[in-house]
Scaffold this motif. Structure first.
Motif, mmCIF file in Angstrom:
data_model
loop_
_atom_site.group_PDB
_atom_site.id
_atom_site.type_symbol
_atom_site.label_atom_id
_atom_site.label_comp_id
_atom_site.label_asym_id
_atom_site.label_seq_id
_atom_site.Cartn_x
_atom_site.Cartn_y
_atom_site.Cartn_z
ATOM 1 N N MET A 262 0.824 -1.213 0.000
ATOM 2 C CA MET A 262 0.000 0.000 0.000
ATOM 3 C C MET A 262 0.856 1.261 0.000
ATOM 4 O O MET A 262 0.422 2.301 -0.497
ATOM 5 N N TRP A 263 2.072 1.190 0.519
ATOM 6 C CA TRP A 263 2.981 2.345 0.448
ATOM 7 C C TRP A 263 3.338 2.632 -1.007
ATOM 8 O O TRP A 263 3.283 3.776 -1.466
ATOM 9 N N VAL A 264 3.699 1.575 -1.732
ATOM 10 C CA VAL A 264 4.057 1.721 -3.147
ATOM 11 C C VAL A 264 2.860 2.232 -3.948
ATOM 12 O O VAL A 264 2.994 3.135 -4.790
ATOM 13 N N TYR A 265 1.700 1.672 -3.679
ATOM 14 C CA TYR A 265 0.473 2.074 -4.382
ATOM 15 C C TYR A 265 0.169 3.552 -4.103
ATOM 16 O O TYR A 265 -0.112 4.336 -5.020
ATOM 17 N N ASN A 266 0.217 3.926 -2.842
ATOM 18 C CA ASN A 266 -0.081 5.295 -2.453
ATOM 19 C C ASN A 266 0.894 6.294 -3.062
ATOM 20 O O ASN A 266 0.503 7.366 -3.546
ATOM 21 N N LYS A 267 2.177 5.939 -3.070
ATOM 22 C CA LYS A 267 3.187 6.844 -3.617
ATOM 23 C C LYS A 267 3.032 6.979 -5.138
ATOM 24 O O LYS A 267 3.311 8.039 -5.706
ATOM 25 N N ALA A 268 2.598 5.924 -5.788
ATOM 26 C CA ALA A 268 2.393 5.984 -7.242
ATOM 27 C C ALA A 268 1.328 7.006 -7.601
ATOM 28 O O ALA A 268 1.343 7.590 -8.691
ATOM 29 N N LEU A 269 0.403 7.248 -6.673
ATOM 30 C CA LEU A 269 -0.683 8.201 -6.905
ATOM 31 C C LEU A 269 -0.405 9.579 -6.316
ATOM 32 O O LEU A 269 -1.236 10.473 -6.414
ATOM 33 N N ASN A 270 0.764 9.732 -5.725
ATOM 34 C CA ASN A 270 1.118 11.005 -5.101
ATOM 35 C C ASN A 270 1.821 11.902 -6.117
ATOM 36 O O ASN A 270 2.964 11.652 -6.496
ATOM 37 N N SER B 197 7.174 9.658 -9.271
ATOM 38 C CA SER B 197 6.091 8.678 -9.194
ATOM 39 C C SER B 197 5.329 8.696 -10.516
ATOM 40 O O SER B 197 5.492 9.601 -11.339
ATOM 41 N N LYS B 198 4.491 7.715 -10.724
ATOM 42 C CA LYS B 198 3.732 7.627 -11.972
ATOM 43 C C LYS B 198 2.850 8.865 -12.152
ATOM 44 O O LYS B 198 2.782 9.442 -13.238
ATOM 45 N N THR B 199 2.186 9.271 -11.085
ATOM 46 C CA THR B 199 1.309 10.444 -11.158
ATOM 47 C C THR B 199 2.108 11.734 -11.245
ATOM 48 O O THR B 199 1.681 12.688 -11.909
ATOM 49 N N TRP B 200 3.254 11.785 -10.600
ATOM 50 C CA TRP B 200 4.136 12.959 -10.694
ATOM 51 C C TRP B 200 4.537 13.187 -12.145
ATOM 52 O O TRP B 200 4.497 14.313 -12.649
ATOM 53 N N ARG B 201 4.916 12.121 -12.845
ATOM 54 C CA ARG B 201 5.325 12.253 -14.243
ATOM 55 C C ARG B 201 4.163 12.729 -15.119
ATOM 56 O O ARG B 201 4.355 13.543 -16.026
ATOM 57 N N TYR B 202 2.981 12.229 -14.820
ATOM 58 C CA TYR B 202 1.786 12.645 -15.568
ATOM 59 C C TYR B 202 1.489 14.123 -15.304
ATOM 60 O O TYR B 202 1.261 14.907 -16.239
ATOM 61 N N SER B 203 1.502 14.507 -14.031
ATOM 62 C CA SER B 203 1.176 15.896 -13.676
ATOM 63 C C SER B 203 2.165 16.880 -14.280
ATOM 64 O O SER B 203 1.796 17.997 -14.662
#
Length: 306
Positions: free
Chosen positions: A147-155, A161-167
């Motif tokens: 859940m840490w990895v999952y949560n960070k991917a969306l941070n 993180s995956k979402t950081w790159r998208y943003s």
């Protein structure tokens, strides 16, 4: 007397011819102000059209990103809540079960060691116990847990993180991002952008532009039109190429991010289900040793995830 009159006349004619020779066809006084104004008006209309298109696109990708973040965060939160609820229920159930086993077998010295082990197994806070391993995977605050990895991917604030790159890809203020390149290409005030090149080429006040040269009598209107047409073609093609690539890069990033998160969700479900299965089986096997009867349970996540 006739010779004296003829000589001054020839001199005047010679000067007139010389003036005609040194004044080009597109002199300042003869410049077509209507055409010059039309070039500028056409540029402004083009600028407004392209800028408006950019603003609409930026709003669309911002909305799409926000929708993505809301959707995937809700999916993660739902998974987390389901597992935490399961952990709570098993904690209560196994604690009650342990107390019952103690009442029945607490005085049996042959079972003392097994009961002590059972107590550790069901303790979610006992490091390395079956239930602790399950609980740890579900703890978003435990570094490198599922859940840490999952949560960070969306941070979006967690670097790389995956979402950081998208943003960052859709952020026009992030240097060299796809959105940055798009926004600067249509910005007439950004140095050497296609839009700035067009703005300068369309101005009679920008030194060296075809319009400037024509309005100052340095080149003919035909030459100015030819030069301007070349610049317009080159810069609009350049701008269109930047816009197309920026949009494609953003679309790719959005698609890749969603795909990566879908895979991460599936992996998280697998790991959490596996840890749960391992924990309950280990506890159940030990219970069989104590009283001859194990636990019963159903999968928590796999059925709903399929």
């Amino acid at each position: 007397m006739k010779r004296a009159i003829v000589k001054p006349l020839l001199t005047v004619l010679s000067l007139a011819v010389a003036l005609v020779m040194i004044v080009p066809a597109g002199s300042a006084s003869a410049a077509d102000s209507k055409w010059i104004n039309k070039v500028l008006a056409d540029y402004k209309a083009y600028n407004q059209k392209v800028t408006s298109s950019y603003k609409n696109y930026q709003e669309q990708i911002d909305a799409s990103y926000n929708q993505y973040l809301t959707q995937y965060t809700a999916t993660m939160t739902e998974l987390e809540a389901k597992v935490l609820s399961d952990l709570k229920q098993w904690d209560e159930k196994l604690e009650a079960d342990y107390n019952e086993l103690m009442e029945k077998y607490g005085d049996d010295r042959s079972k003392t060691s097994a009961l002590r082990t059972y107590d550790r197994y069901i303790n979610q806070n006992f490091r390395g116990s079956p239930m602790n391993l399950y609980a740890t995977e579900a703890n978003r605050n435990y570094r490198d847990s599922t859940m840490w990895v999952y949560n960070k991917a969306l941070n979006e604030n967690f670097i790389d993180s995956k979402t950081w790159r998208y943003s960052k890809a859709i952020n026009p203020n992030y240097l060299d991002s796809a959105a940055f390149k798009y926004s600067k290409a249509v910005n007439e005030n950004y140095y050497d952008s296609p839009m700035q090149r067009l703005k300068h080429a369309s101005s009679k006040n920008f030194y060296g532009s075809p319009i400037y040269q024509y309005s100052h009598g340095k080149i003919s209107k035909t030459k100015a039109q030819q030069e301007y047409a070349k610049i317009y073609k080159k810069q609009t093609e350049r701008l269109n190429a930047i816009v197309a690539k920026s949009k494609q890069d953003i679309a790719n990033r959005a698609a890749v991010t969603r795909q990566e998160l879908d895979l991460l969700h599936a992996k998280s479900v697998d790991v959490l289900e596996q840890r749960r299965e391992e924990a309950l089986k280990k506890i159940s096997d030990l219970r069989i040793e104590i009283c001859g009867e194990g636990l019963t349970w159903q999968p928590l996540l796999k059925n709903s995830a399929q």
